[in-house]
Motif scaffolding. Structure first.
Motif, PDB file in Angstrom:
ATOM      1  N   ILE A   1       0.883  -1.356   0.086  1.00 39.96           N
ATOM      2  CA  ILE A   1      -0.018  -0.059   0.084  1.00 39.96           C
ATOM      3  C   ILE A   1       0.753   1.274   0.074  1.00 39.96           C
ATOM      4  N   LYS A   2       2.234   1.308   0.473  1.00 42.91           N
ATOM      5  CA  LYS A   2       3.084   2.208   0.437  1.00 42.91           C
ATOM      6  C   LYS A   2       4.056   2.111  -0.874  1.00 42.91           C
ATOM      7  N   SER A   3       3.847   1.145  -1.782  1.00 45.87           N
ATOM      8  CA  SER A   3       4.761   1.176  -2.736  1.00 45.87           C
ATOM      9  C   SER A   3       4.309   2.257  -3.865  1.00 45.87           C
ATOM     10  N   PRO A   4       5.432   2.612  -4.651  1.00 47.51           N
ATOM     11  CA  PRO A   4       5.287   3.542  -5.634  1.00 47.51           C
ATOM     12  C   PRO A   4       4.322   3.266  -6.723  1.00 47.51           C
ATOM     13  N   THR A   5       3.878   2.052  -7.016  1.00 49.61           N
ATOM     14  CA  THR A   5       2.821   1.433  -7.482  1.00 49.61           C
ATOM     15  C   THR A   5       1.490   2.099  -7.392  1.00 49.61           C
ATOM     16  N   ILE A   6       1.372   2.094  -6.080  1.00 51.43           N
ATOM     17  CA  ILE A   6       0.052   2.641  -5.678  1.00 51.43           C
ATOM     18  C   ILE A   6       0.179   4.106  -5.324  1.00 51.43           C
ATOM     19  N   LEU A   7       1.140   4.369  -4.705  1.00 51.94           N
ATOM     20  CA  LEU A   7       1.123   6.029  -4.493  1.00 51.94           C
ATOM     21  C   LEU A   7       1.331   6.990  -5.630  1.00 51.94           C
TER      22      LEU A   7
ATOM     23  N   LEU B   1      -5.008  12.658  -7.564  1.00 52.56           N
ATOM     24  CA  LEU B   1      -5.358  13.967  -6.481  1.00 52.56           C
ATOM     25  C   LEU B   1      -4.630  15.067  -7.151  1.00 52.56           C
ATOM     26  N   ASP B   2      -3.447  14.957  -8.026  1.00 50.45           N
ATOM     27  CA  ASP B   2      -2.861  16.037  -8.471  1.00 50.45           C
ATOM     28  C   ASP B   2      -2.082  16.641  -7.272  1.00 50.45           C
ATOM     29  N   LEU B   3      -1.506  15.974  -6.516  1.00 51.83           N
ATOM     30  CA  LEU B   3      -0.956  16.366  -5.198  1.00 51.83           C
ATOM     31  C   LEU B   3       0.766  16.768  -5.714  1.00 51.83           C
ATOM     32  N   ASP B   4       1.117  18.147  -4.805  1.00 56.16           N
ATOM     33  CA  ASP B   4       2.086  18.524  -5.128  1.00 56.16           C
ATOM     34  C   ASP B   4       3.387  18.016  -4.371  1.00 56.16           C
ATOM     35  N   MET B   5       3.607  16.627  -4.377  1.00 52.44           N
ATOM     36  CA  MET B   5       4.651  15.923  -3.474  1.00 52.44           C
ATOM     37  C   MET B   5       4.959  14.735  -4.428  1.00 52.44           C
ATOM     38  N   ASN B   6       6.133  14.188  -4.022  1.00 49.56           N
ATOM     39  CA  ASN B   6       6.490  12.961  -4.675  1.00 49.56           C
ATOM     40  C   ASN B   6       6.356  11.758  -3.820  1.00 49.56           C
ATOM     41  N   VAL B   7       6.646  10.686  -4.332  1.00 52.37           N
ATOM     42  CA  VAL B   7       6.306   9.208  -3.605  1.00 52.37           C
ATOM     43  C   VAL B   7       6.830   9.356  -2.311  1.00 52.37           C
ATOM     44  N   SER B   8       8.125   9.586  -1.946  1.00 56.28           N
ATOM     45  CA  SER B   8       8.920   9.534  -0.667  1.00 56.28           C
ATOM     46  C   SER B   8       7.978  10.405   0.185  1.00 56.28           C
ATOM     47  N   GLN B   9       7.624  11.846  -0.141  1.00 53.18           N
ATOM     48  CA  GLN B   9       6.971  12.611   0.916  1.00 53.18           C
ATOM     49  C   GLN B   9       5.756  11.968   1.091  1.00 53.18           C
TER      50      GLN B   9
ATOM     51  N   ASN C   1      -9.131  13.074   1.430  1.00 56.78           N
ATOM     52  CA  ASN C   1      -8.863  12.574   0.119  1.00 56.78           C
ATOM     53  C   ASN C   1      -7.996  11.656  -0.381  1.00 56.78           C
ATOM     54  N   ILE C   2      -6.746  11.666   0.395  1.00 56.01           N
ATOM     55  CA  ILE C   2      -5.599  10.750   0.155  1.00 56.01           C
ATOM     56  C   ILE C   2      -5.955   9.467   0.724  1.00 56.01           C
TER      57      ILE C   2
END
Length: 238
Positions: free
Chosen positions: A81-87, A94-102, A132-133
């Protein structure tokens, strides 16, 4: 001569520097309050729950081994669930202003022992974004796990919701101020004893005896100018 410190001397030292101790304590508490209330960004928390249950074909008969397998499978799901594939899909949707690590740093997956339910906890400065996240992450995971694990035993149990009056989980101003008060008080007391230790001026008869290792024969009393003149006149008339 062996030096000993009595409770009376400790109390005297504290009383002598009481203003300094109180000042440091009040300043530390005030700074902590100002930082907590005005400088630190409030962080809101939201959570959704996911149930790992038996597949539809197996729901007709309860199988304890299947339940145990589902519970053990949750450890694998926590990683997925915290893998890059999902995130990455959550970020794009959601057009989030952050990367996978953040994003991963803002997500915590909690489980209870021997429970088929795990909770997705999301923290964000915006309470609506946190909701939303949490919901999008759960929905994306439920959809993608069918392809990743070829399983159909994941279901959203409860979705995150925005409370009427959302309150931040961090910072905690009152707790921070209480900690600052204790730390400031300890620092003030420590500084008071340090200044007393570094002060090598002679103030009492005991200081003279300790320094010279000689007994004090007599003491000249402290007097102001008027007292001095009165004493002189009495000496002359006598």
């Amino acid at each position: 001569m062996e030096e000993t410190i009595s409770l009376k001397e400790i109390f005297s030292t504290l009383m002598k520097r009481i203003k300094l101790i109180l000042l440091i304590t009040l300043v530390a508490t005030a700074i902590s309050g100002l930082v907590s209330y005005f400088l630190l960004t409030p962080i809101y928390q939201s959570s959704s729950q996911i149930l790992v249950n038996q597949s539809n074909a197996e729901q007709q008969s309860f199988d304890i081994n299947q339940v145990r397998t589902n519970v053990e499978m949750i450890n694998t799901y926590r990683v997925i669930i915290k893998s890059p594939t999902i995130l990455e899909q959550v970020i794009n949707e959601l057009d989030l202003d952050m990367n996978v690590s953040q994003l991963a740093n803002n997500i915590t997956v909690k489980t209870e022992q021997n429970s088929q339910v795990f909770t997705i906890v999301v923290e964000n400065p915006n309470p609506l974004t946190a909701v939303n996240i949490a919901n999008t992450l759960g929905e994306t995971f439920q959809k993608e796990i069918k392809e990743i694990m070829s399983g159909n035993n994941v279901k959203m149990l409860s979705e995150a919701e925005v409370p009427d009056n959302p309150s931040p989980v961090n910072p905690k101003p009152l707790l921070n101020m209480a900690i600052a008060l204790v730390v400031g008080l300890m620092a003030g007391v420590g500084l008071a004893f340090l200044l007393e230790y570094l002060d090598n001026t002679i103030k009492t008869e005991q200081d003279i005896e300790s320094l010279l290792d000689l007994p004090v024969i007599g003491v000249v009393p402290e007097m102001n100018e008027e007292q001095f003149h009165q004493k002189s006149r009495l000496t002359k008339t006598g």
